[in-house]
Design a protein around this motif. Structure first.
Motif, PDB file in Angstrom:
ATOM      1  N   PHE A 159      22.934 -30.091  17.000  1.00 39.98           N
ATOM      2  CA  PHE A 159      23.640 -29.529  15.999  1.00 39.98           C
ATOM      3  C   PHE A 159      24.171 -30.224  15.126  1.00 39.98           C
ATOM      4  O   PHE A 159      24.409 -29.833  13.896  1.00 39.98           O
ATOM      5  CB  PHE A 159      24.914 -29.116  16.863  1.00 39.98           C
ATOM      6  N   GLY A 160      24.107 -31.770  15.259  1.00 42.62           N
ATOM      7  CA  GLY A 160      24.371 -32.353  14.073  1.00 42.62           C
ATOM      8  C   GLY A 160      23.505 -33.042  13.121  1.00 42.62           C
ATOM      9  O   GLY A 160      23.686 -33.848  12.149  1.00 42.62           O
ATOM     10  N   HIS A 161      22.282 -32.357  13.225  1.00 40.20           N
ATOM     11  CA  HIS A 161      21.041 -32.703  12.471  1.00 40.20           C
ATOM     12  C   HIS A 161      21.210 -31.847  11.320  1.00 40.20           C
ATOM     13  O   HIS A 161      20.801 -30.729  11.330  1.00 40.20           O
ATOM     14  CB  HIS A 161      19.729 -32.904  13.105  1.00 40.20           C
ATOM     15  N   TYR A 162      21.507 -32.346  10.070  1.00 39.85           N
ATOM     16  CA  TYR A 162      21.555 -31.570   8.867  1.00 39.85           C
ATOM     17  C   TYR A 162      20.418 -31.937   7.955  1.00 39.85           C
ATOM     18  O   TYR A 162      20.435 -31.511   6.545  1.00 39.85           O
ATOM     19  CB  TYR A 162      23.015 -31.403   8.112  1.00 39.85           C
ATOM     20  N   PHE A 163      19.718 -33.008   8.073  1.00 37.44           N
ATOM     21  CA  PHE A 163      18.831 -33.543   7.123  1.00 37.44           C
ATOM     22  C   PHE A 163      17.786 -32.844   6.733  1.00 37.44           C
ATOM     23  O   PHE A 163      17.112 -32.190   7.681  1.00 37.44           O
ATOM     24  CB  PHE A 163      18.472 -35.014   7.708  1.00 37.44           C
ATOM     25  N   LYS A 164      17.384 -32.897   5.509  1.00 34.43           N
ATOM     26  CA  LYS A 164      16.189 -32.201   5.078  1.00 34.43           C
ATOM     27  C   LYS A 164      15.300 -33.479   4.166  1.00 34.43           C
ATOM     28  O   LYS A 164      15.994 -34.064   3.529  1.00 34.43           O
ATOM     29  CB  LYS A 164      16.333 -31.032   4.144  1.00 34.43           C
ATOM     30  N   TRP A 165      14.073 -33.274   4.259  1.00 37.61           N
ATOM     31  CA  TRP A 165      13.228 -34.333   3.502  1.00 37.61           C
ATOM     32  C   TRP A 165      13.533 -33.935   1.819  1.00 37.61           C
ATOM     33  O   TRP A 165      13.183 -34.828   1.334  1.00 37.61           O
ATOM     34  CB  TRP A 165      11.849 -34.115   3.932  1.00 37.61           C
ATOM     35  N   SER A 166      13.819 -32.833   1.688  1.00 35.40           N
ATOM     36  CA  SER A 166      14.063 -32.565   0.247  1.00 35.40           C
ATOM     37  C   SER A 166      15.365 -33.449  -0.420  1.00 35.40           C
ATOM     38  O   SER A 166      15.252 -33.733  -1.413  1.00 35.40           O
ATOM     39  CB  SER A 166      14.346 -31.153  -0.043  1.00 35.40           C
ATOM     40  N   GLN A 167      16.163 -34.153   0.682  1.00 33.81           N
ATOM     41  CA  GLN A 167      17.138 -34.903   0.163  1.00 33.81           C
ATOM     42  C   GLN A 167      16.774 -36.187  -0.032  1.00 33.81           C
ATOM     43  O   GLN A 167      17.411 -36.927  -0.493  1.00 33.81           O
ATOM     44  CB  GLN A 167      18.126 -34.943   1.125  1.00 33.81           C
ATOM     45  N   ALA A 168      15.503 -36.659   0.434  1.00 27.42           N
ATOM     46  CA  ALA A 168      15.147 -38.106   0.351  1.00 27.42           C
ATOM     47  C   ALA A 168      15.372 -38.719  -1.247  1.00 27.42           C
ATOM     48  O   ALA A 168      15.925 -40.012  -0.993  1.00 27.42           O
ATOM     49  CB  ALA A 168      13.513 -38.282   0.758  1.00 27.42           C
ATOM     50  N   ALA A 169      14.790 -38.131  -2.085  1.00 26.36           N
ATOM     51  CA  ALA A 169      15.018 -38.507  -3.374  1.00 26.36           C
ATOM     52  C   ALA A 169      16.491 -39.000  -3.658  1.00 26.36           C
ATOM     53  O   ALA A 169      16.533 -39.987  -4.373  1.00 26.36           O
ATOM     54  CB  ALA A 169      14.227 -37.701  -4.371  1.00 26.36           C
ATOM     55  N   THR A 170      17.488 -37.937  -3.771  1.00 28.08           N
ATOM     56  CA  THR A 170      18.664 -38.117  -4.072  1.00 28.08           C
ATOM     57  C   THR A 170      19.182 -39.398  -2.910  1.00 28.08           C
ATOM     58  O   THR A 170      19.915 -40.250  -3.677  1.00 28.08           O
ATOM     59  CB  THR A 170      19.396 -36.826  -3.375  1.00 28.08           C
TER      60      THR A 170
END
Length: 581
Positions: free
Chosen positions: A481-492
């Protein structure tokens, strides 16, 4: 095996003294070095343990060769026995003592190994060391006390003048502390219209974190309980039979009692927390209407035939910025689609399921809660647009699900509650947009728009893909439930490292990736590199046999990763406690 015992204590001392802070790794480059030292220190006992097995397989310095299958049998038997010792030691002695006990057992094994198999005797040093460590396990000196991170909730609570720990216990591998302090003020979801004094509270923490408030007053005097966002379901069902899932310090139990609940079943996994709370002062658990069951929520709900007017999934964790990525890969089987199906199945006719979570920016935690309920309703064949209500305050959001549908009278009472207590609607049947952003104003308010899309969409997948964070409803196969990460966020995230104290996105996820990188490098250095070191031996190992051996043991490792670890995850669902699983 003697270095294994020494290495266990040394690894603990190093990690206990090192000021590693994963939250500061974005701007403090020293933390990368600390992380590396952490990893290497904790790997030392495993390295020497593996070295003992490797030496035994070669037959070096042994009176007689031991067949390899017996070596592996002894290794697996020792690992299983060690796991049992850890469980018993943690509950009976505590964390520090269990580390010393493990080191003592390793020293004892080294002494037995030396006497039974080797030609050269090394005296009684391992036996003396084992005895000394065993004594220390029952009398842990102050320098070995566990040091908590200053960012833990327990550390923060103890900084208030006069605060003190009055009880510490270990339960199922979890350290439970009861803190008495005049500075604890934790009433999540309290309306800004409440002008009365805050109640006296203590706090209970779990592994030094997740501080849960312990209210110390009679339910009849708890006026604040009628102004909490999470009290809405109890207002709609006064005198209800209530099931509270994981109430911890007992706040939700008190709220139910303050609304004249007929009965309350409180399901709490940590018996040590309830015992500490009840033994140290006035406690909601002492009310004769309360029945406490010590098990996990999923275990209880799956095995009970009782039905309830209200099922309340309590808010057990403090606010954590979703951008931190904390607890990204922590299993939580209370908050999955399958769990919500079971909760809904235990409701009496007209019953309400309610849950409270923190409001995050951008929308994530509260939206994932709604998404999980929506998908559970679809699975049981219920239209969520007629059965779901969600309100939000300035920091929390509450979800109400009534599978039989809300009546017009109930919707009017909910609207009056929201207006009187200054809460905003996020979702409701026939939602009026004017009620969504009038009190706790958010620029370009996104919560109700996302909720409307989720409630109306036959397939929510496109909504999940288009959102900045991962908000797909978790399942038992992916209970994060606490996993909100997306690989599209990596650059940011990469661009913000060193510039902000809390980078956007799941920055904590990158710490796990760094550990994976360290593990890979260590494996290459310690396992693969020695294969290329040429030595003159009496019998050269054929290359084909060498690579067969690498493949064989490599497949054993892969089997561990893809079979044993997933089975452990499933055992968490079956048994409830990760350490026991």
């Amino acid at each position: 095996m003697e270095p294994t015992g020494d290495g266990t204590v040394a690894a603990y001392l190093v990690t206990n003294a090192l000021p590693f802070d994963s939250f500061a790794i974005a701007w403090d480059r020293r933390q990368i070095l600390y992380l590396l030292i952490y990893y290497m220190a904790l790997a030392v006992p495993f390295f020497f343990g593996g070295l003992v097995i490797a030496v035994m397989l070669t037959g070096c310095d042994q009176r007689w060769p031991v067949p390899s299958h017996r070596i592996y049998a002894a290794s697996l038997a020792g690992s299983g026995a060690g796991a049992l010792v850890a469980l018993v030691g943690l509950d009976g002695l505590g964390g520090e003592a269990t580390i010393l006990l493990s080191a003592a057992l390793a020293m004892g094994a080294a002494f037995a190994f030396d006497r039974a198999l080797t030609e050269r005797r090394r005296g009684k040093v391992p036996a003396v060391a084992a005895g000394g460590l065993l004594l220390l396990a029952f009398w842990v000196p102050a320098p070995l006390d566990m040091k908590l991170s200053p960012y833990k909730d327990l550390s923060g609570a103890l900084r208030y003048p006069g605060a003190q720990i009055v009880a510490t216990d270990w339960d199922q591998g979890t350290r439970v502390d009861l803190v008495v302090s005049d500075g604890i003020r934790s009433l999540p979801g309290l309306s800004l219209t409440y002008t009365g004094p805050p109640p006296r509270q203590d706090g209970v923490t779990f592994d030094g974190d997740d501080l849960s408030p312990v209210p110390r007053l009679d339910p009849a005097e708890a006026e604040f309980a009628h102004h909490l966002l999470g009290s809405l379901a109890f207002r709609l069902r006064p005198g209800a039979d209530v099931l509270v899932l994981e109430p911890r310090g007992g706040l939700d139990v008190l709220v139910a009692l303050a609304h004249q609940a007929e009965s309350v079943v409180a399901v709490e996994p940590h018996a040590a927390a309830v015992h500490a709370v009840s033994a140290s002062g006035d406690s909601p658990y002492d009310d004769p209407r309360v029945d406490v069951v010590f098990t996990t929520p999923r275990t209880y709900v799956e095995r009970t035939d009782q039905r309830f007017d209200i099922i309340d999934l309590a808010l057990t964790s403090p606010y954590r910025p979703v951008a931190s990525g904390a607890y990204s890969l922590a299993e939580d089987y209370r908050l999955t689609i399958e769990a919500f199906e079971q909760y809904l199945g235990r409701l009496a006719p007209g019953g309400i399921f309610t849950a409270t979570r923190w409001v995050q920016t951008p929308p994530s935690e509260e939206t994932r809660l709604l998404a999980t309920a929506v998908e559970a309703l679809h699975r049981i064949g219920v239209d969520p647009s007629d059965t779901v209500v969600m309100l939000r305050g300035y920091s929390t959001a509450v979800l109400l699900v009534q599978p039989d549908g809300f009546s017009e009278v109930e919707l009017d009472r909910i609207a009056a509650f929201a207006k009187d207590e200054r809460f905003d609607f996020v979702a409701a049947p026939g939602l009026d947009p004017a009620t969504t952003n009038r009190f706790n104003v958010v620029p370009d308010e996104p919560y109700s728009r996302l909720a409307s899309d989720l409630l109306a969409a036959p397939d929510p997948a496109p909504i999940y893909r288009s959102h900045d964070f991962e908000i797909a409803a978790p399942s038992d196969d992916r209970p994060f439930f606490g996993h909100y990460f997306k690989w599209s966020q990596a650059a940011t995230v990469r661009a913000s490292l060193g510039r902000t104290w809390q980078p956007f996105g799941g920055a904590g996820y990158f710490v796990l990736l760094a550990l994976l990188g360290m593990s890979t490098v260590a494996a290459l250095v310690l396992i693969v590199a020695p294969l290329f070191v040429r030595r003159k031996t009496k019998a050269e190992i054929p290359p084909r046999l060498r690579w067969w051996a690498i493949g064989y043991f490599g497949l054993l490792g892969i089997a561990f990763l893809f079979i044993e670890i997933p089975l452990i995850q499933q055992y968490i669902l079956l048994i409830g406690h990760p350490a026991t699983a």
